[in-house]
Design a protein around this motif. Structure first.
Motif, mmCIF file in Angstrom:
data_model
loop_
_atom_site.group_PDB
_atom_site.id
_atom_site.type_symbol
_atom_site.label_atom_id
_atom_site.label_comp_id
_atom_site.label_asym_id
_atom_site.label_seq_id
_atom_site.Cartn_x
_atom_site.Cartn_y
_atom_site.Cartn_z
ATOM 1 N N PHE A 1 -87.767 -45.003 15.872
ATOM 2 C CA PHE A 1 -87.544 -45.689 17.148
ATOM 3 C C PHE A 1 -86.368 -46.655 17.087
ATOM 4 C CE2 PHE A 1 -91.909 -44.291 17.534
ATOM 5 C CZ PHE A 1 -92.001 -43.901 18.856
ATOM 6 N N GLN B 1 -84.119 -52.161 15.544
ATOM 7 C CA GLN B 1 -84.650 -53.342 16.223
ATOM 8 C C GLN B 1 -86.109 -53.146 16.634
ATOM 9 O OE1 GLN B 1 -82.108 -56.309 16.895
ATOM 10 N NE2 GLN B 1 -81.956 -55.086 15.043
ATOM 11 N N ASN B 2 -86.444 -51.969 17.130
ATOM 12 C CA ASN B 2 -87.831 -51.695 17.500
ATOM 13 C C ASN B 2 -88.742 -51.665 16.277
ATOM 14 O OD1 ASN B 2 -87.584 -51.484 20.318
ATOM 15 N ND2 ASN B 2 -86.783 -49.408 20.147
ATOM 16 N N ARG C 1 -86.544 -53.554 26.549
ATOM 17 C CA ARG C 1 -86.366 -52.374 25.694
ATOM 18 C C ARG C 1 -85.029 -52.400 24.970
ATOM 19 N NH1 ARG C 1 -91.209 -52.854 27.645
ATOM 20 N NH2 ARG C 1 -92.512 -51.068 27.144
ATOM 21 N N ARG D 1 -91.968 -49.228 23.286
ATOM 22 C CA ARG D 1 -90.812 -49.428 22.426
ATOM 23 C C ARG D 1 -91.006 -48.755 21.078
ATOM 24 N NH1 ARG D 1 -89.798 -55.828 22.953
ATOM 25 N NH2 ARG D 1 -92.039 -55.792 22.551
ATOM 26 N N PHE D 2 -92.260 -48.564 20.690
ATOM 27 C CA PHE D 2 -92.578 -47.887 19.432
ATOM 28 C C PHE D 2 -94.006 -47.370 19.508
ATOM 29 C CE2 PHE D 2 -93.577 -52.368 19.017
ATOM 30 C CZ PHE D 2 -94.893 -52.353 18.556
#
Length: 260
Positions: free
Chosen positions: A17, A20-21, A121, A245-246
């Motif tokens: 993902f 950052q995520n 996001r 986001r994940f």
């Protein structure tokens, strides 16, 4: 490792993902299991000995302790130049960042709680964490050269990451387009006056070259403007969909799967 040491655990995402995520996913999964949280890349270039100094700084009352490299000798000249340009641009548009600091940092529980309130996001944690506030400090260390493997951030991803950072925190690119539009309009007015003067003075007007240059120039400005506006519209589109986001496939802490 978790089978032989109860203090070691991990999570496994259902797919990649993004960097950052992944950090947000790790903090989300562990927020209830500690008072301080340290994020560090897995390429072994960051000095793990700095963690002790980070904890000492936390004991002195700092909620955020940034790990920042004290030199860029291990980077190429091109990468050093682009990094300096990036920090300069971010500073010029008003984004708070710690120079030479990536995602190697210590954060307290209350900082993580507030960080996870940011639901966007399009994540750029290097700019988000300083916006949260709370007492912070920087600890410098010497970053090592990569011992094995290849970087997961080639030039294309670095440019994309930098662009995400700029567009996540500022509408400055739109202001640039506005400035270009104003300048283009002024040039067009000057060209009109010059053309009128040539006509009144009876001079032959060539026309073709100036016409072509004007068309291409205005077309380029319009395409740049539409592209930048489209970038922001696209980010709004992604935010309104509110997709996870994940997705965590395996969580050794709880044994559950979850979405965020």
């Amino acid at each position: 490792m978790s089978l032989v040491d109860p203090y070691i655990s991990g999570i496994n995402f259902s797919r990649n993902f993004g960097h950052q995520n992944a950090i947000i996913g790790g903090l989300t999964a562990t927020r209830d299991y500690g008072d301080i949280f340290i994020t560090i890349d897995a390429d072994l270039q960051d000095d793990v000995g700095t963690i002790v100094k980070m904890i000492d700084a936390y004991d002195q009352g700092y909620d955020v302790v940034y790990g920042a490299r004290n030199t860029r000798e291990t980077d190429t000249k091109f990468k050093r130049w682009t990094a300096e340009m990036f920090y300069h641009v971010m500073k010029s548009i008003g984004v708070e960042m710690v120079p030479e600091s990536a995602d190697y940092r210590l954060t307290s529980r209350r900082v993580v709680d507030h960080l996870l309130e940011y639901k966007e996001r399009n994540l750029f944690l290097r700019g988000i964490v300083p916006k949260i506030g709370f007492p912070s400090t920087v600890i410098y260390y010497a970053r090592k050269e990569r011992e094995a493997g290849k970087t997961k951030y080639p030039l294309r991803k670095m440019i994309s990451f930098a662009w995400d950072g700029i567009t996540s925190f500022s509408v400055a690119p739109m202001h640039v387009v506005l400035t270009m539009g104003v300048i283009t309009t002024l040039i067009s007015i000057l060209m009109m006056l010059y053309t009128g003067w040539q006509y009144l003075s009876g001079q032959t007007i060539q026309g073709w070259s100036s016409l072509m240059v004007s068309i291409w120039f205005l077309g380029g400005v319009q395409l740049i403007g539409l592209s930048i506006i489209g970038e922001y519209v696209g980010k709004v589109f992604n935010e309104t969909k509110a997709r996870p986001r994940f997705i965590i496939q395996d969580n050794l802490l709880t044994g559950d799967c979850c979405e965020k």
